[in-house]
Design an enzyme around this catalytic site. Structure first.
Site, PDB file in Angstrom:
ATOM      1  N   HIS A   6       0.842  -1.193   0.000  1.00 32.29           N
ATOM      2  CA  HIS A   6       0.000   0.000   0.000  1.00 32.29           C
ATOM      3  C   HIS A   6       0.885   1.253   0.000  1.00 32.29           C
ATOM      4  O   HIS A   6       1.634   1.472   0.961  1.00 32.29           O
ATOM      5  CB  HIS A   6      -0.880  -0.048   1.259  1.00 32.29           C
ATOM      6  CG  HIS A   6      -1.770   1.131   1.444  1.00 32.29           C
ATOM      7  ND1 HIS A   6      -1.683   1.964   2.541  1.00 32.29           N
ATOM      8  CD2 HIS A   6      -2.765   1.623   0.678  1.00 32.29           C
ATOM      9  CE1 HIS A   6      -2.603   2.902   2.446  1.00 32.29           C
ATOM     10  NE2 HIS A   6      -3.269   2.727   1.326  1.00 32.29           N
ATOM     11  N   ARG A   7       0.849   1.997  -1.069  1.00 34.27           N
ATOM     12  CA  ARG A   7       1.742   3.169  -1.270  1.00 34.27           C
ATOM     13  C   ARG A   7       3.217   2.720  -1.269  1.00 34.27           C
ATOM     14  O   ARG A   7       4.100   3.486  -0.880  1.00 34.27           O
ATOM     15  CB  ARG A   7       1.525   4.252  -0.222  1.00 34.27           C
ATOM     16  CG  ARG A   7       0.067   4.653  -0.012  1.00 34.27           C
ATOM     17  CD  ARG A   7      -0.068   5.770   1.015  1.00 34.27           C
ATOM     18  NE  ARG A   7      -1.447   5.883   1.500  1.00 34.27           N
ATOM     19  CZ  ARG A   7      -1.839   6.646   2.498  1.00 34.27           C
ATOM     20  NH1 ARG A   7      -0.950   7.409   3.128  1.00 34.27           N
ATOM     21  NH2 ARG A   7      -3.099   6.687   2.879  1.00 34.27           N
ATOM     22  N   GLU A  33       0.351  -0.691  -4.778  1.00 31.54           N
ATOM     23  CA  GLU A  33      -0.754   0.258  -4.828  1.00 31.54           C
ATOM     24  C   GLU A  33      -0.150   1.639  -4.768  1.00 31.54           C
ATOM     25  O   GLU A  33       0.808   1.872  -4.004  1.00 31.54           O
ATOM     26  CB  GLU A  33      -1.681   0.049  -3.628  1.00 31.54           C
ATOM     27  CG  GLU A  33      -2.980   0.824  -3.671  1.00 31.54           C
ATOM     28  CD  GLU A  33      -2.973   2.212  -3.034  1.00 31.54           C
ATOM     29  OE1 GLU A  33      -3.969   2.935  -3.173  1.00 31.54           O
ATOM     30  OE2 GLU A  33      -1.953   2.583  -2.399  1.00 31.54           O
ATOM     31  N   ASP A  35      -1.089   6.166  -5.547  1.00 29.03           N
ATOM     32  CA  ASP A  35      -2.118   7.199  -5.716  1.00 29.03           C
ATOM     33  C   ASP A  35      -1.679   8.205  -6.776  1.00 29.03           C
ATOM     34  O   ASP A  35      -0.512   8.613  -6.794  1.00 29.03           O
ATOM     35  CB  ASP A  35      -2.312   7.934  -4.386  1.00 29.03           C
ATOM     36  CG  ASP A  35      -2.630   6.976  -3.258  1.00 29.03           C
ATOM     37  OD1 ASP A  35      -3.750   6.465  -3.233  1.00 29.03           O
ATOM     38  OD2 ASP A  35      -1.743   6.737  -2.406  1.00 29.03           O
ATOM     39  N   HIS A  48      -0.293  10.761  -2.363  1.00 23.84           N
ATOM     40  CA  HIS A  48      -1.598  10.450  -1.769  1.00 23.84           C
ATOM     41  C   HIS A  48      -2.445  11.694  -1.503  1.00 23.84           C
ATOM     42  O   HIS A  48      -3.622  11.736  -1.842  1.00 23.84           O
ATOM     43  CB  HIS A  48      -1.404   9.681  -0.458  1.00 23.84           C
ATOM     44  CG  HIS A  48      -2.698   9.370   0.226  1.00 23.84           C
ATOM     45  ND1 HIS A  48      -3.292  10.217   1.139  1.00 23.84           N
ATOM     46  CD2 HIS A  48      -3.551   8.319   0.092  1.00 23.84           C
ATOM     47  CE1 HIS A  48      -4.426   9.700   1.551  1.00 23.84           C
ATOM     48  NE2 HIS A  48      -4.612   8.547   0.936  1.00 23.84           N
ATOM     49  N   GLU A 108      -4.650   4.142  -7.925  1.00 25.92           N
ATOM     50  CA  GLU A 108      -5.836   4.809  -7.384  1.00 25.92           C
ATOM     51  C   GLU A 108      -5.893   6.243  -7.897  1.00 25.92           C
ATOM     52  O   GLU A 108      -4.974   7.039  -7.651  1.00 25.92           O
ATOM     53  CB  GLU A 108      -5.837   4.799  -5.853  1.00 25.92           C
ATOM     54  CG  GLU A 108      -7.126   5.446  -5.344  1.00 25.92           C
ATOM     55  CD  GLU A 108      -7.213   5.622  -3.846  1.00 25.92           C
ATOM     56  OE1 GLU A 108      -6.404   5.033  -3.097  1.00 25.92           O
ATOM     57  OE2 GLU A 108      -8.105   6.383  -3.434  1.00 25.92           O
ATOM     58  N   LYS A 110      -6.999   9.814  -7.523  1.00 27.47           N
ATOM     59  CA  LYS A 110      -7.451  10.673  -6.430  1.00 27.47           C
ATOM     60  C   LYS A 110      -8.324  11.787  -7.008  1.00 27.47           C
ATOM     61  O   LYS A 110      -7.987  12.980  -6.965  1.00 27.47           O
ATOM     62  CB  LYS A 110      -6.240  11.244  -5.680  1.00 27.47           C
ATOM     63  CG  LYS A 110      -5.553  10.198  -4.810  1.00 27.47           C
ATOM     64  CD  LYS A 110      -6.455   9.771  -3.668  1.00 27.47           C
ATOM     65  CE  LYS A 110      -5.779   8.861  -2.660  1.00 27.47           C
ATOM     66  NZ  LYS A 110      -6.737   8.199  -1.771  1.00 27.47           N
ATOM     67  N   ASP A 228       0.448  -1.970   4.672  1.00 24.63           N
ATOM     68  CA  ASP A 228       1.653  -1.157   4.901  1.00 24.63           C
ATOM     69  C   ASP A 228       2.822  -2.034   5.369  1.00 24.63           C
ATOM     70  O   ASP A 228       3.964  -1.584   5.379  1.00 24.63           O
ATOM     71  CB  ASP A 228       1.386  -0.115   6.004  1.00 24.63           C
ATOM     72  CG  ASP A 228       0.298   0.873   5.625  1.00 24.63           C
ATOM     73  OD1 ASP A 228       0.106   1.128   4.427  1.00 24.63           O
ATOM     74  OD2 ASP A 228      -0.360   1.397   6.559  1.00 24.63           O
TER      75      ASP A 228
HETATM   76  O1  G3P Z   1      -6.574   1.253  -2.174  1.00 25.57           O
HETATM   77  C1  G3P Z   1      -6.875   1.281  -0.825  1.00 25.57           C
HETATM   78  C2  G3P Z   1      -6.440   2.523  -0.139  1.00 25.57           C
HETATM   79  O2  G3P Z   1      -5.265   2.994  -0.731  1.00 25.57           O
HETATM   80  C3  G3P Z   1      -7.461   3.606  -0.113  1.00 25.57           C
HETATM   81  O3  G3P Z   1      -7.202   4.557   0.849  1.00 25.57           O
HETATM   82  O4  G3P Z   1      -6.501   6.741   1.633  1.00 25.57           O
HETATM   83  O5  G3P Z   1      -4.851   4.930   1.576  1.00 25.57           O
HETATM   84  O6  G3P Z   1      -5.630   5.964  -0.529  1.00 25.57           O
HETATM   85  P1  G3P Z   1      -5.982   5.588   0.871  1.00 25.57           P
HETATM   86 CA    CA Z   2      -4.552   4.702  -2.102  1.00 22.76          CA
END
Ligand code: G3P
Ligand code: CA
Length: 239
Positions: A6-7, A33, A35, A48, A108, A110, A228
Site C-alpha cells: 500500500h503506497r 498500490e 495514488d 496520496h 488509485e 485521487k 503497509d
Molecule cells: O486502495 C486502498 C487505499 O489505498 C485507499 O485509501 O486513503 O490509503 O488511498 P488511501
Molecule cells: Ca490509495
C-alpha cells in the site's frame, strides 16, 4: 491471496516513492498500490494527499505546482534523514520501473476531492504505452471516474473503493462494470466474499496491517489485501 504494498512499503521507506516501490518489490510483494494526482501542467504524479504538506519539505496543493516545480521538493526528509532528497515520481517513471517486474499494479485515481480534468485519459494512455493493461487495476472512491475509465477502454479493469457497509456490494460493482470491490476491511465478511466470487467479482480489502487479520482474510479466500507491512504479512502467511 495477493499481498499488495500500500503506497509501496511505508513501514520501511517514504510512501509513494520510486525507492519505496523498488524496496517493496525486492522484498517480495505481489503488487503495488499507488495514488495519482495531476500537476498544474497536467502531469500524472504519484502522491496520496492533495497537498504536499505532510510528505514533503514544502506546502500547497499539487494542482498549483508544475511538474518541474514539484521535482524541486524533498519527499524523503519528512520520513527520515536517510531518505533525504527523494523526488516525487511521475507515474511514467513507475511504469518504466515496472518494465523489469511482472507485478500487479493498483492505480488509485485521487479524483474525489479535486476533479482533475482528463486524469482518466492520461493515466490509461500511460498504462497502454507501457503495455501494462493486463496487470493493472484502476481504483477510485469517485465511481464516476471508474465509469469514465471503462468508456475510454473496456479492457481496463476497475476496483470500486468504498467505506460503507454495503449490502450485496457485487450488485453495485456489476452495475458500474467493475471487476473488483475494494472495501474498507471492517465491512466485509465471509458472506460478502462468497457472494462477490459467485458473481465474478474479486475482493481486495484495505488496509490490512495486522498479521492475524491477514490470516483471517486468507481463510475467507479474499483475492488480495493492501498492506503497509507486507514483509511481516508475507512471512506469516506464506510459510
Ligand atoms: O486502495 C486502498 C487505499 O489505498 C485507499 O485509501 O486513503 O490509503 O488511498 P488511501
Ligand atoms: Ca490509495
Amino acid at each position: 491471496m495477493k499481498i499488495i504494498g500500500h503506497r509501496g512499503i511505508p513501514s520501511r521507506a517514504p510512501e509513494n516513492t520510486l525507492e519505496g516501490f523498488e524496496l517493496a518489490l525486492k522484498l517480495g510483494v505481489d503488487g503495488l498500490e499507488l495514488d495519482v494526482q495531476l500537476t498544474k501542467d497536467g502531469v500524472p504524479v504519484v502522491i496520496h494527499d492533495e497537498q504536499v504538506n505532510r510528505t514533503s519539505n514544502s506546502h500547497g496543493y499539487v494542482k498549483d505546482y508544475t511538474y518541474q516545480e514539484l521535482r524541486l521538493l524533498d519527499f524523503g526528509c519528512s520520513f527520515s534523514s536517510e531518505f533525504k532528497g527523494l523526488k516525487i515520481p511521475a507515474l511514467e517513471e513507475v511504469l518504466q520501473l515496472l518494465h523489469d517486474y511482472d507485478t500487479y499494479l493498483n492505480l488509485e485515481l485521487k479524483s474525489g476531492i479535486i476533479r482533475y480534468e482528463g486524469i482518466e485519459e492520461k493515466v490509461i494512455e500511460l498504462v497502454e504505452k507501457y503495455d501494462y493493461v493486463e496487470k493493472t487495476v484502476i481504483s477510485s472512491f469517485n465511481h464516476y471516474s471508474l465509469l469514465k475509465c471503462k468508456e475510454i477502454s473496456s479492457k481496463i479493469r476497475t476496483g470500486t473503493l468504498y467505506f460503507a457497509g454495503l449490502v450485496e456490494p457485487w450488485i453495485y460493482a456489476k452495475r458500474i462494470d467493475s471487476e473488483f470491490i475494494h472495501p474498507y476491511y471492517y465491512n466485509i465478511n465471509l458472506d460478502i466474499v462468497q457472494g462477490a466470487h459467485e458473481n465474478g467479482v474479486g475482493v481486495f480489502p484495505f488496509v490490512v496491517n495486522d498479521v492475524r487479520l491477514a490470516k483471517k482474510f486468507q481463510e475467507m479466500n479474499v483475492d488480495g489485501i493492501f498492506t503497509d507491512n507486507p514483509v511481516e504479512i508475507i512471512e506469516a502467511i506464506k510459510v
